[in-house]
Design a protein around this motif. Structure first.
Motif, PDB file in Angstrom:
ATOM      1  N   HIS A 254       0.815  -1.220   0.000  1.00 49.33           N
ATOM      2  CA  HIS A 254       0.000   0.000   0.000  1.00 49.33           C
ATOM      3  C   HIS A 254       0.847   1.268   0.000  1.00 49.33           C
ATOM      4  CE1 HIS A 254      -3.770  -2.188   0.720  1.00 49.33           C
ATOM      5  NE2 HIS A 254      -3.042  -2.985   1.500  1.00 49.33           N
ATOM      6  N   ARG A 255       1.953   1.217   0.712  1.00 54.56           N
ATOM      7  CA  ARG A 255       2.755   2.435   0.835  1.00 54.56           C
ATOM      8  C   ARG A 255       4.160   2.077   1.321  1.00 54.56           C
ATOM      9  NH1 ARG A 255       2.661   7.848   1.133  1.00 54.56           N
ATOM     10  NH2 ARG A 255       3.995   8.879   2.676  1.00 54.56           N
ATOM     11  N   VAL A 256       5.115   2.917   0.916  1.00 55.58           N
ATOM     12  CA  VAL A 256       6.484   2.810   1.422  1.00 55.58           C
ATOM     13  C   VAL A 256       6.888   4.160   1.988  1.00 55.58           C
ATOM     14  CG1 VAL A 256       8.911   2.525   0.786  1.00 55.58           C
ATOM     15  CG2 VAL A 256       7.186   1.000  -0.193  1.00 55.58           C
ATOM     16  N   SER A 257       7.512   4.134   3.154  1.00 54.83           N
ATOM     17  CA  SER A 257       8.005   5.380   3.754  1.00 54.83           C
ATOM     18  C   SER A 257       9.400   5.159   4.317  1.00 54.83           C
ATOM     19  CB  SER A 257       7.060   5.868   4.855  1.00 54.83           C
ATOM     20  OG  SER A 257       6.942   4.891   5.881  1.00 54.83           O
ATOM     21  N   HIS A 258      10.086   6.259   4.590  1.00 56.24           N
ATOM     22  CA  HIS A 258      11.446   6.179   5.125  1.00 56.24           C
ATOM     23  C   HIS A 258      11.621   7.280   6.147  1.00 56.24           C
ATOM     24  CE1 HIS A 258      15.885   6.874   5.109  1.00 56.24           C
ATOM     25  NE2 HIS A 258      15.898   5.552   5.072  1.00 56.24           N
ATOM     26  N   ASP A 259      12.054   6.886   7.330  1.00 64.20           N
ATOM     27  CA  ASP A 259      12.226   7.873   8.399  1.00 64.20           C
ATOM     28  C   ASP A 259      13.311   7.385   9.350  1.00 64.20           C
ATOM     29  OD1 ASP A 259      11.350  10.293   9.899  1.00 64.20           O
ATOM     30  OD2 ASP A 259      10.797   8.804  11.415  1.00 64.20           O
ATOM     31  N   SER A 260      14.228   8.286   9.675  1.00 65.42           N
ATOM     32  CA  SER A 260      15.304   7.993  10.643  1.00 65.42           C
ATOM     33  C   SER A 260      16.064   6.722  10.292  1.00 65.42           C
ATOM     34  CB  SER A 260      14.719   7.889  12.061  1.00 65.42           C
ATOM     35  OG  SER A 260      14.072   9.094  12.416  1.00 65.42           O
ATOM     36  N   GLY A 261      16.327   6.532   8.996  1.00 72.42           N
ATOM     37  CA  GLY A 261      17.138   5.401   8.566  1.00 72.42           C
ATOM     38  C   GLY A 261      16.401   4.093   8.445  1.00 72.42           C
ATOM     39  N   THR A 262      15.073   4.108   8.598  1.00 75.00           N
ATOM     40  CA  THR A 262      14.292   2.874   8.531  1.00 75.00           C
ATOM     41  C   THR A 262      13.213   2.988   7.453  1.00 75.00           C
ATOM     42  OG1 THR A 262      14.629   2.388  10.874  1.00 75.00           O
ATOM     43  CG2 THR A 262      12.762   1.322   9.794  1.00 75.00           C
ATOM     44  N   PHE A 263      13.129   1.953   6.631  1.00 73.36           N
ATOM     45  CA  PHE A 263      12.050   1.846   5.651  1.00 73.36           C
ATOM     46  C   PHE A 263      10.864   1.129   6.294  1.00 73.36           C
ATOM     47  CE2 PHE A 263      15.629   2.355   2.813  1.00 73.36           C
ATOM     48  CZ  PHE A 263      15.114   3.050   1.717  1.00 73.36           C
ATOM     49  N   THR A 264       9.685   1.571   5.957  1.00 75.69           N
ATOM     50  CA  THR A 264       8.466   0.882   6.365  1.00 75.69           C
ATOM     51  C   THR A 264       7.666   0.555   5.119  1.00 75.69           C
ATOM     52  OG1 THR A 264       8.385   2.062   8.481  1.00 75.69           O
ATOM     53  CG2 THR A 264       6.356   0.989   7.722  1.00 75.69           C
ATOM     54  N   VAL A 265       7.413  -0.736   4.932  1.00 74.02           N
ATOM     55  CA  VAL A 265       6.596  -1.195   3.809  1.00 74.02           C
ATOM     56  C   VAL A 265       5.258  -1.630   4.368  1.00 74.02           C
ATOM     57  CG1 VAL A 265       6.438  -2.769   1.840  1.00 74.02           C
ATOM     58  CG2 VAL A 265       8.686  -1.979   2.623  1.00 74.02           C
ATOM     59  N   ASP A 266       4.208  -0.911   3.990  1.00 72.52           N
ATOM     60  CA  ASP A 266       2.866  -1.160   4.516  1.00 72.52           C
ATOM     61  C   ASP A 266       2.160  -2.191   3.643  1.00 72.52           C
ATOM     62  OD1 ASP A 266       0.340  -1.133   5.548  1.00 72.52           O
ATOM     63  OD2 ASP A 266      -0.043   1.001   5.199  1.00 72.52           O
ATOM     64  N   LEU A 267       1.916  -3.380   4.209  1.00 72.03           N
ATOM     65  CA  LEU A 267       1.226  -4.451   3.499  1.00 72.03           C
ATOM     66  C   LEU A 267      -0.249  -4.533   3.858  1.00 72.03           C
ATOM     67  CD1 LEU A 267       3.879  -7.316   3.791  1.00 72.03           C
ATOM     68  CD2 LEU A 267       3.623  -5.604   1.974  1.00 72.03           C
ATOM     69  N   GLY A 268      -0.719  -3.558   4.584  1.00 72.78           N
ATOM     70  CA  GLY A 268      -2.123  -3.575   4.996  1.00 72.78           C
ATOM     71  C   GLY A 268      -2.317  -4.253   6.326  1.00 72.78           C
ATOM     72  N   ASP A 269      -2.074  -5.560   6.374  1.00 73.80           N
ATOM     73  CA  ASP A 269      -2.255  -6.290   7.622  1.00 73.80           C
ATOM     74  C   ASP A 269      -0.999  -6.305   8.477  1.00 73.80           C
ATOM     75  OD1 ASP A 269      -0.844  -7.838   5.858  1.00 73.80           O
ATOM     76  OD2 ASP A 269      -1.916  -9.705   6.285  1.00 73.80           O
ATOM     77  N   GLU A 270       0.096  -5.782   7.939  1.00 72.90           N
ATOM     78  CA  GLU A 270       1.327  -5.666   8.721  1.00 72.90           C
ATOM     79  C   GLU A 270       2.231  -4.627   8.091  1.00 72.90           C
ATOM     80  OE1 GLU A 270       4.624  -8.456   8.492  1.00 72.90           O
ATOM     81  OE2 GLU A 270       3.496  -9.626   7.019  1.00 72.90           O
ATOM     82  N   GLN A 271       3.229  -4.218   8.862  1.00 69.33           N
ATOM     83  CA  GLN A 271       4.228  -3.286   8.368  1.00 69.33           C
ATOM     84  C   GLN A 271       5.605  -3.934   8.490  1.00 69.33           C
ATOM     85  OE1 GLN A 271       3.628   0.406  10.569  1.00 69.33           O
ATOM     86  NE2 GLN A 271       2.270   1.159   8.953  1.00 69.33           N
ATOM     87  N   VAL A 272       6.322  -3.995   7.379  1.00 67.29           N
ATOM     88  CA  VAL A 272       7.668  -4.559   7.358  1.00 67.29           C
ATOM     89  C   VAL A 272       8.661  -3.413   7.513  1.00 67.29           C
ATOM     90  CG1 VAL A 272       9.366  -5.828   5.995  1.00 67.29           C
ATOM     91  CG2 VAL A 272       6.942  -6.458   5.880  1.00 67.29           C
ATOM     92  N   LYS A 273       9.450  -3.454   8.577  1.00 68.90           N
ATOM     93  CA  LYS A 273      10.430  -2.399   8.857  1.00 68.90           C
ATOM     94  C   LYS A 273      11.844  -2.962   8.631  1.00 68.90           C
ATOM     95  CE  LYS A 273       7.569   0.180  12.141  1.00 68.90           C
ATOM     96  NZ  LYS A 273       7.483   1.394  11.289  1.00 68.90           N
ATOM     97  N   VAL A 274      12.603  -2.276   7.780  1.00 65.41           N
ATOM     98  CA  VAL A 274      13.928  -2.759   7.400  1.00 65.41           C
ATOM     99  C   VAL A 274      14.899  -1.596   7.252  1.00 65.41           C
ATOM    100  CG1 VAL A 274      13.181  -4.875   6.244  1.00 65.41           C
ATOM    101  CG2 VAL A 274      13.213  -2.718   4.976  1.00 65.41           C
ATOM    102  N   ASP A 275      16.183  -1.937   7.229  1.00 66.62           N
ATOM    103  CA  ASP A 275      17.221  -0.918   7.053  1.00 66.62           C
ATOM    104  C   ASP A 275      17.325  -0.446   5.602  1.00 66.62           C
ATOM    105  OD1 ASP A 275      18.000  -1.135   9.769  1.00 66.62           O
ATOM    106  OD2 ASP A 275      19.261  -2.869   9.287  1.00 66.62           O
ATOM    107  N   LYS A 276      17.160  -1.384   4.665  1.00 64.26           N
ATOM    108  CA  LYS A 276      17.288  -1.040   3.252  1.00 64.26           C
ATOM    109  C   LYS A 276      16.162  -1.704   2.458  1.00 64.26           C
ATOM    110  CE  LYS A 276      21.129   1.339   3.610  1.00 64.26           C
ATOM    111  NZ  LYS A 276      21.165   2.806   3.342  1.00 64.26           N
ATOM    112  N   LEU A 277      15.863  -1.091   1.310  1.00 65.07           N
ATOM    113  CA  LEU A 277      14.812  -1.598   0.428  1.00 65.07           C
ATOM    114  C   LEU A 277      15.359  -1.688  -0.989  1.00 65.07           C
ATOM    115  CD1 LEU A 277      11.819  -2.313  -0.178  1.00 65.07           C
ATOM    116  CD2 LEU A 277      11.439   0.141  -0.529  1.00 65.07           C
TER     117      LEU A 277
END
Length: 452
Positions: free
Chosen positions: A240-263
């Motif tokens: 649904h959405r990708v964001s980046h803040d304070s060195g962390t990526f967040t990939v929004d899958l709707g039912d969960e959010q995957v947080k990683v260092d790199k994408l």
């Protein structure tokens, strides 16, 4: 080569110097033609600097780690401590010359080619403009403008510092966590590489399986192998959405959010056809691919080779097409382009080698389809190696039209299958062959016996 103001005459202009363009320019110049070769980027294209060569160095190193980890099951004990530094050094020093194409340019010019660094654009049949200069080609223009990484229209993605394959092969320090969007060949290969070097990887694919263009059995084999190595695979992903803040990526899958260092974005390639002047030679400027005939002709005094023709985004296809175009430009006889047996390999572990049609493609083409499958037989059991061979035949003609080999040497097993498909070797002839025991390719014999 005579210059007339801002117009320079020549025999051929090659616009784009990926493997096919470089090959065409070299061969035409060696044949005595006056050749101008134009590219704004590195001579050699994606393959030697960002694709095939550096990625396979990464894969070879990762495979060594994978083999070392199998010692415990087969031969005792081994301590494995991954270190990416030797890989990064090899890529920089041996593969890419630190992403410098001086050697490639010198090789091109040594063959007699005039190289022009810049952005070229068609401005009419047989004519290419670079800056303020027009190059007028008596025989014509060869297009080889290649591709660039495709970036999916995911909300927020464009505003983040994501990687593509061009960034991934330049890495020197690995992240702790990584998400990969795209489960095709590039995404699958790099996922396994980084995982084997200790990165926690989540692979996200919007299709219902990895390696979607391949046989479902191949997809299942890779997904099973990845699960066994601790790689998380999410198929049917809705991003649904990708964001980046304070060195962390967040990939929004709707039912969960995957947080990683790199994408890493590995969602396919986009042909470089925008604003190259297709309208000036009578072609659709919005075209996604360039249609060519069997001689690689795309229009008046115009040839096209490589990814932009839509016949397979592979170095070997581009080189093959370049050889066809060269023969036509030199007035030689064929053979002309034939795509019945286009082969491809995904260099995961196990490798996935494929040639020709899948079962579904053959069915969609209206063929009388027969298929046969086998595991890797005795050698697979001895080596504790998983894999399979799947054959697709046109039962009406009694020949193979496609094949897939999955295993430690899937790409090498493919060689005999590619020959069979290309040469239309009768299935009965193949069944009468000797298949060395115990080899992986002996599984082909079993699969032939399973054809139905």
């Amino acid at each position: 080569m005579a210059a007339n103001g801002d117009v320079t005459d020549c025999d051929v202009v090659v616009l784009g110097l990926g493997p096919g363009g470089e090959h065409a320019a070299t061969k035409l110049a060696q044949a005595g033609l006056q050749v101008v070769a134009v590219d704004q980027r590195l001579v050699g294209g994606e393959c030697p600097y960002f694709g095939c060569v550096p990625s396979k160095m990464m894969i070879r190193a990762a495979d060594a780690l994978g083999e070392a980890r199998r010692v415990r099951d087969l031969a005792g004990a081994a301590e494995v401590r991954p270190d990416f530094a030797p890989v990064a050094r090899r890529i920089r020093d041996e593969a890419t010359d630190d992403w410098d194409d001086t050697v490639a340019v010198e090789r091109l010019e040594g063959a007699g080619v005039r190289f022009v660094r810049g952005t070229g654009r068609l401005v009419g049949p047989g004519r290419v403009r670079v800056g303020d200069t027009d190059y007028a080609a008596r025989r014509g223009v060869v297009l080889n403008t290649g591709t660039e990484p495709a970036v999916p229209p995911i909300d927020g993605l464009a505003d983040t510092p994501y990687w593509t394959n061009r960034d991934a092969v330049r890495v020197t320090d690995l992240p702790a966590t990584l998400a990969v969007i795209g489960g095709g060949a590039i995404g699958a290969e790099l996922t396994q590489v980084f995982s084997r070097f200790g990165v926690e990887v989540t692979l996200l694919e919007v299709a219902d399986r990895l390696l979607a263009p391949e046989e479902p059995e191949a997809s299942a084999a890779i997904e099973k192998a990845f699960a066994g190595e601790g790689i998380r695979v999410v198929t049917g992903a809705q991003i649904h959405r990708v964001s980046h803040d304070s060195g962390t990526f967040t990939v929004d899958l709707g039912d969960e959010q995957v947080k990683v260092d790199k994408l890493l974005i590995a969602a396919g390639r986009r042909n470089n056809l925008a604003d190259i002047g297709l309208d000036t030679v009578g072609l659709d400027p919005s075209a996604e691919v360039i249609d060519t005939d069997e001689r690689m002709r795309a229009g008046e005094r115009l040839w096209a080779v490589g990814d932009i023709t839509g016949k397979g985004a592979f170095t070997h296809v581009s080189m093959y097409q370049a050889a066809v175009a060269v023969r036509d430009l030199l007035g030689e006889d064929g053979p002309w382009a034939d795509y019945r047996a286009v082969s491809r390999v995904t260099f995961t572990d196990p490798e996935v080698g494929s040639v020709g049609m899948t079962e579904k493609q053959a069915q969609d083409a209206g063929l009388d389809v027969a298929t046969g499958s086998a595991d890797l037989g005795a050698r697979g059991w001895i080596a504790e190696a998983a894999g399979l061979v799947k054959l697709v035949a046109d039962a009406g003609r009694g020949v193979l039209v496609g094949a897939t080999a999955v295993g430690p040497s899937g790409g090498e097993i493919l060689s005999m299958l590619a020959t069979a498909v290309h040469a239309e070797v009768p299935v009965d002839t193949l069944k009468g062959m000797h298949f060395a025991y115990p080899t992986y390719h002996r599984a082909v014999e079993t699969a032939l016996g399973d054809l139905s």
